[in-house]
Motif scaffolding. Structure first.
Motif, short mmCIF file in Angstrom:
data_model
loop_
_atom_site.label_atom_id
_atom_site.label_comp_id
_atom_site.label_asym_id
_atom_site.label_seq_id
_atom_site.Cartn_x
_atom_site.Cartn_y
_atom_site.Cartn_z
N LEU A 251 10.69 61.95 -1.52
CA LEU A 251 9.93 62.98 -2.22
C LEU A 251 9.86 64.27 -1.41
CD1 LEU A 251 6.97 60.91 -3.65
CD2 LEU A 251 8.75 62.08 -4.98
N LEU A 252 9.93 65.36 -2.13
CA LEU A 252 9.75 66.66 -1.52
C LEU A 252 8.25 66.80 -1.26
CD1 LEU A 252 11.45 69.23 -0.96
CD2 LEU A 252 10.91 69.96 -3.29
N PRO A 253 7.83 66.94 -0.01
CA PRO A 253 6.38 66.99 0.25
C PRO A 253 5.79 68.26 -0.34
CG PRO A 253 7.59 67.50 2.24
CD PRO A 253 8.61 67.12 1.21
N PRO A 254 4.61 68.16 -0.95
CA PRO A 254 4.03 69.35 -1.58
C PRO A 254 3.63 70.42 -0.57
CG PRO A 254 2.55 67.48 -1.79
CD PRO A 254 3.81 66.96 -1.19
N ASP A 255 3.27 70.00 0.63
CA ASP A 255 2.83 71.00 1.61
C ASP A 255 4.00 71.45 2.46
OD1 ASP A 255 2.78 68.31 2.30
OD2 ASP A 255 1.68 68.71 4.15
N ALA A 256 4.26 72.73 2.43
CA ALA A 256 5.36 73.26 3.22
C ALA A 256 4.98 74.63 3.76
CB ALA A 256 6.61 73.37 2.36
N GLU A 257 5.49 74.89 4.94
CA GLU A 257 5.32 76.20 5.54
C GLU A 257 6.56 77.02 5.20
OE1 GLU A 257 3.15 77.80 7.34
OE2 GLU A 257 1.62 76.22 7.48
N PHE A 258 6.35 78.26 4.81
CA PHE A 258 7.50 79.08 4.49
C PHE A 258 7.80 80.11 5.56
CE2 PHE A 258 6.08 77.32 0.48
CZ PHE A 258 7.25 76.72 0.08
N LYS A 259 7.16 79.94 6.73
CA LYS A 259 7.42 80.93 7.77
C LYS A 259 8.84 80.75 8.31
CE LYS A 259 5.37 78.16 11.46
NZ LYS A 259 4.07 77.66 11.88
N PRO A 260 9.46 81.87 8.66
CA PRO A 260 10.87 81.81 9.07
C PRO A 260 11.05 81.21 10.47
CG PRO A 260 10.05 84.08 9.15
CD PRO A 260 8.92 83.23 8.70
N GLY B 103 15.84 76.16 -6.83
CA GLY B 103 16.61 77.34 -6.45
C GLY B 103 15.81 78.40 -5.73
N LEU B 104 16.53 79.38 -5.30
CA LEU B 104 16.02 80.42 -4.43
C LEU B 104 14.85 81.25 -4.97
CD1 LEU B 104 16.64 81.72 -1.66
CD2 LEU B 104 18.24 83.21 -2.83
N PRO B 105 14.88 81.72 -6.22
CA PRO B 105 13.81 82.60 -6.69
C PRO B 105 12.41 81.99 -6.55
CG PRO B 105 15.65 82.69 -8.20
CD PRO B 105 15.94 81.59 -7.22
N ALA B 106 12.30 80.68 -6.76
CA ALA B 106 10.98 80.05 -6.65
C ALA B 106 10.47 80.17 -5.22
CB ALA B 106 11.07 78.58 -7.05
N GLU B 107 11.38 80.05 -4.28
CA GLU B 107 11.00 80.13 -2.88
C GLU B 107 10.63 81.57 -2.50
OE1 GLU B 107 12.81 77.79 0.93
OE2 GLU B 107 13.50 77.33 -1.08
N ASN B 108 11.37 82.51 -3.08
CA ASN B 108 11.03 83.91 -2.85
C ASN B 108 9.65 84.24 -3.39
OD1 ASN B 108 13.44 84.47 -1.60
ND2 ASN B 108 14.44 85.18 -3.47
N ALA B 109 9.33 83.69 -4.57
CA ALA B 109 8.01 83.91 -5.15
C ALA B 109 6.94 83.36 -4.21
CB ALA B 109 7.90 83.25 -6.52
N ALA B 110 7.25 82.21 -3.61
CA ALA B 110 6.30 81.60 -2.69
C ALA B 110 6.05 82.52 -1.49
CB ALA B 110 6.82 80.25 -2.22
N ILE B 111 7.14 83.09 -0.97
CA ILE B 111 7.01 83.93 0.21
C ILE B 111 6.32 85.25 -0.13
CG2 ILE B 111 8.30 85.22 1.96
CD1 ILE B 111 10.46 82.94 1.70
N SER B 112 6.75 85.87 -1.24
CA SER B 112 6.21 87.20 -1.52
C SER B 112 4.85 87.17 -2.19
CB SER B 112 7.20 87.99 -2.37
OG SER B 112 7.36 87.35 -3.62
N ARG B 113 4.55 86.12 -2.96
CA ARG B 113 3.28 86.14 -3.69
C ARG B 113 2.35 84.97 -3.35
NH1 ARG B 113 5.00 86.85 -9.74
NH2 ARG B 113 7.18 86.70 -9.10
N GLY B 114 2.81 84.13 -2.46
CA GLY B 114 1.95 83.02 -2.03
C GLY B 114 1.73 81.96 -3.10
N ILE B 115 2.60 81.92 -4.10
CA ILE B 115 2.48 80.88 -5.11
C ILE B 115 3.41 79.74 -4.73
CG2 ILE B 115 2.63 80.35 -7.58
CD1 ILE B 115 2.70 83.43 -8.04
N HIS B 116 2.96 78.54 -4.83
CA HIS B 116 3.81 77.41 -4.48
C HIS B 116 4.99 77.33 -5.46
CE1 HIS B 116 5.17 73.31 -3.74
NE2 HIS B 116 4.54 73.41 -2.58
N PRO B 117 6.20 77.08 -4.94
CA PRO B 117 7.36 77.03 -5.82
C PRO B 117 7.18 76.09 -7.02
CG PRO B 117 8.08 76.91 -3.54
CD PRO B 117 6.58 76.88 -3.52
#
Length: 825
Positions: free
Chosen positions: A463-472, A90-104
């Motif tokens: 599989l969801l790849p572990p490496d992802a870019e979160f840039k818009p 869900g969304l909050p994990a992705e937000n944490a990734a964007i705002s705090r640089g922690i992988h979801p």
RNA sequence: GCCGAAGUGGCGGAAUGGUAGACGCGCCGGUCUCAAAAACCGGUGGGGGCAACCCCGUGUCGGUUCGAAUCCGACCUUCGGCACCA
């Protein structure tokens, strides 16, 4: 805010007791559920939490009473499965990734580890061997497998649908991320964009979802909300002629539930998204229409459908011909028409539809009355007339009732091929595509040669790849991952691209009840033998905010899987109960910004899990929620403290007292009434009144101890039964006292006490005597008093006589066991 | 706005057509104590009366009924959902 609550001096160490028994239960595995247990099964599920970080008192409020109910069922003799898991995508994990640089993944799994620990402190009967975490491939590969079954069954399809778009961040936004029409992050005005997305055909199940026969006990309000959400309406699809424009499409389809008003059509309105808008726009209207469409893309559906906001629109400069009367009426586009409902086009009948009326008034369109109000004097309407009446201005249908007109016109429309009777639903197909990283990859491949190709089942999971870019970038972060995107076509082995959207998290929660049965099962999403044994879920509990979406999606899923032959039942949850919301001490919703969030860990450490459990259940009716109170919980803690003292007393000290047979009888009566009350209340989730009954019982026991009027054996019976009744609510506390009394481990493996109606019966009652409905006296009379005796006694009461004196009693109302009402002439 | 709920003492609530305010918090008084806290006991909807008692009272207004917190109608306020928070 209240002053600091006074401390409670407890006679016991709650933290030590909680720890001791949680460890012991864990070691003994008394919460492990045996699939082969011969007792009748009871599958009781609570909605799994989103792993947001900390276990909130709101989670306790949802889970502790639910656990109490599950424990009660266990003491009733059921083999109870009451599992727990985490709604981890869900969304909050992705937000944490964007705002705090922690992988979801890291963020989510850390949160789960923490919440798992906190959840154990509730002391619930969770069988942790069945825990599910739906962001792990062992779970989500089955999302993919299920999606492929929906695809094969023709229930998953690709189509265009708008998403909310931030033009500045170049990204798709969730509705939650939109504040007053602007992007919450950058403040830019949002718009909407059409994207190709995956849909599930829930509309195909609309009628079956309206049928609640297979449900045992759901709140009436949820059924009403689902019914309204699905919004079935019968009507007629009628085509207006547009062949004068020489387009490929010769007809404009509209849907109406009021075909009887078709002679009152004075305009047509198309949704701004309607595919014909562009082709039907005349040259000189192009700019105005384009502007209008752009504006409509910014509005939310709530705004568009509001009956308060002004109805707006723009004429396209083209016309359509009404097949019934040959009239040529102007075509508009207006945002009060939604593309998702009916055909995205309405026939405007201002005289008999309030929205059309407002629209016509604004744009000076004629209002023609075709259903005459019964008392109509022929004058103009000041608002739309929606009621029954006789057809007028309606050609050959003149004079019919609107109901007759409806049938006659529909018959003629079908005969002439202008349209047909049809059913429309408000509910729309379920869009499961999300342009996000933290979700289940949709297992589809796009091949230039073969088109859309499903990923073969035997190669799952994708599989969801572990490496992802979160840039818009405007696409799912997966789209930027070349290793993920580039693949080979399963059919032709040529180069192909993977679908980069992920699934809505409601997909996970639509079938998770099946995965709990064996989260490690690897031959399918669930073990079919276990499904036969455990399904459907007997009792589901959770927030009413899920009334329509989750609960409807899950019902749809189960019905679809039933049709595919995957399941042999077609309702997931037989009984449903919705708890309310726990509020802060200030009676407001808890939120970090208000600073009214209660951290359960602290109070649990101080007063024990059971004081918190009992207090949450005692606040009020579970379905209504209520405010937390730091002071209020002291009362519950004090009560448990008094119960401790009561149960710990040595009954042999009563031998020295003066036994009173009447007190013994009364004590037995209270015991049996309390058992009956607790049994019935726990059965119906009425925890607050069950606890109040136990409090009354403890008050009674204190009184009879004070005057030593009962014998030790009666006392012993009361104390033991007291613990059994309290056990589902206060599992650690009662287990400790049970052990201290030398009774066999575990109290939680004992049966719930049974009551004896004879012993519970009252032999004297208070008979209320009313005069003209006002209470004037109360008489203590035998419970089995008959009407004549009750009346006679009522009339002898001096208080009553002072009111009846000199007046005739015209009528007497007698309610057995309750009252006599003397009605004076 | 639409759909769905809920409004009862100082506070959480009980009573779903028949004793309004169970149970608990808070408050007041008492016991214990040098004192306080804790614990225990008693009182506690508002108004009037020395008292027996009386009157008023369940968001607002109206209705049904012998009798309404409860049923019906209108209104007010608060809360949940409205399709990408879950």
């Amino acid at each position: 805010m209240t002053s600091n609550p006074r401390p409670v001096e407890l006679r016991y160490d709650p933290a030590a007791i909680d720890r001791k028994w949680q460890e012991r239960w864990e070691k003994d595995g008394i919460h492990r559920v045996d699939n082969e247990d011969p007792r009748p099964k009871w599958y009781e599920m609570t909605m799994y939490p989103y792993p947001s970080g900390d276990l909130h008192i709101g989670h306790w409020y949802a889970m502790a009473p639910a656990d109490c109910h599950a424990r009660f069922r266990r003491m009733q003799g059921y083999n109870v499965l009451h599992p727990i898991g985490f709604d981890a995508f869900g969304l909050p994990a992705e937000n944490a990734a964007i705002s705090r640089g922690i992988h979801p993944h890291t963020w989510t799994m850390d949160n789960i580890a923490n919440m798992r620990r906190q959840l154990r402190s509730i002391g619930a009967v969770y069988d942790w061997e069945r825990e599910i975490v739906c962001c792990l491939p062992e779970f989500y590969r089955w999302n993919q497998w299920l999606f492929l079954q929906f695809y094969k069954a023709g229930l998953a399809y690709r189509g265009r649908a708008p998403v909310v778009w931030c033009p500045s961040c170049q990204t798709v936004l969730a509705n939650e991320q939109v504040l007053n029409g602007a992007c919450e992050r950058c403040g830019a005005t949002i718009t909407r964009r059409d994207l190709e997305q995956w849909f599930l055909r829930i509309t195909e199940f609309a009628d079956r979802l309206l049928d609640f026969q297979g449900l045992e006990d759901w709140p009436e309000k949820i059924l009403t909300m689902q019914t309204n959400w699905i919004g079935r309406s019968e009507g007629v699809e009628i085509s207006f002629d547009i062949k004068e424009y020489g387009l490929e499409t010769k007809e404009l389809n509209t849907f109406t539930t009021r075909i009887d008003t078709v002679f009152g059509v004075t305009f047509i309105v198309l949704a701004p998204e309607h595919p014909l808008v562009e082709q039907l726009t005349a040259g000189d209207q192009r700019a105005a229409v384009a502007d209008y469409i752009e504006q409509a893309r910014r509005a939310s559906e709530i705004e568009r459908l509001s009956t308060e906001t002004e109805k707006t629109g723009v004429p396209l400069g083209s016309y359509a011909v009404n097949p019934l009367n040959g009239e040529r009426v102007p075509i508009y586009t207006g945002d009060y028409v939604l593309m998702g409902y009916g055909s995205g086009a309405v026939m405007g009948v201002p005289a008999h539809d309030s929205r059309d009326f407002a629209f016509a008034k604004k744009y000076g369109l004629p209002v023609r009355i075709v259903i005459a109000p019964i008392t109509w004097d022929g004058s103009d309407l000041t608002e739309a007339y929606l009621d029954d009446g006789f057809m007028t201005n309606s050609g050959k249908y003149e004079g019919m009732t609107d109901e007759e007109g409806k049938q006659a016109i529909a018959d003629d429309i079908e005969k002439n091929g202008w349209g047909r009777r049809t059913v429309s639903y408000r509910v729309r197909d379920w869009i499961i595509s999300r342009q996000r990283y933290w979700g289940t990859p949709i297992p589809m491949v796009y091949c230039a040669e073969c088109g859309i190709v499903p990923v073969p089942e035997d190669t799952l999971p994708v599989l969801l790849p572990p490496d992802a870019e979160f840039k818009p970038t405007g696409e799912s972060p997966l789209a930027a991952n070349a290793d993920f995107v580039n693949t080979t076509c399963p059919q032709c082995n040529g180069p192909a691209r993977r679908e980069t959207d992920t699934m809505d998290t409601f997909f996970d929660s639509s079938w998770y009840m099946l995965r709990y049965l064996d989260p490690n099962y690897d031959e399918g999403p669930f073990d079919p033998d276990l499904a036969r044994r455990w399904m459907p879920v007997d009792q589901y509990t959770g927030g009413a905010e899920h009334a329509v979406m989750h609960l409807l999606y899950s019902r749809f899923f189960v019905k679809a899987l039933h049709d595919m032959g995957v399941l042999d039942f077609d309702e997931p949850f037989l009984r449903l109960y919705n708890q309310g919301v726990i509020l802060g001490e200030d009676h407001e919703k808890m939120s970090k910004s208000r600073g009214n969030v209660v951290n359960p860990d602290e109070v649990v450490g101080q007063l024990g899990a059971d004081a918190v459990r009992c207090f949450l259940m005692f606040i009020g009716p579970w379905d209504q929620g209520g405010p937390w109170s730091d002071v209020g919980i002291i009362g519950t803690a004090r009560w448990l403290n008094r119960v401790w003292d009561l149960v710990e007393r040595d009954p042999s000290r009563l031998d020295a007292g003066t036994l009173d047979p009447e007190s013994v009888r009364q004590t037995q009566r209270v015991l049996h009434q309390t058992i009956r009350k607790c049994y019935n209340d726990l059965d119906q989730f009425k925890f607050n009144t069950a606890i109040a009954a136990l409090m009354e019982f403890s008050n009674h026991l204190n009184r009879v101890w004070a005057d030593s009027s009962v014998d030790p054996e009666t006392w012993r019976q009361c104390a033991e039964n007291f613990l059994l009744l309290l056990a589902p609510m206060a599992p650690h506390f009662t287990e400790e006292l049970w052990e201290r009394k030398g009774l066999p481990y575990s109290i939680h493996q004992q049966s719930f006490p049974a009551w004896d109606e004879g012993l519970a019966a009252n032999d004297m009652i208070t008979l209320v005597v009313q005069v003209n409905g006002k209470v004037r006296d109360r008489l203590n009379v035998p419970a089995d008093i008959d009407e004549a005796a009750a009346q006679a006694q009522a009339l002898t009461s001096p208080r009553v006589q002072s009111y009846t004196q000199g007046k005739a009693v015209a009528k007497t109302i007698y309610v057995p066991g309750r009252l006599v009402n003397l009605v004076l002439g």
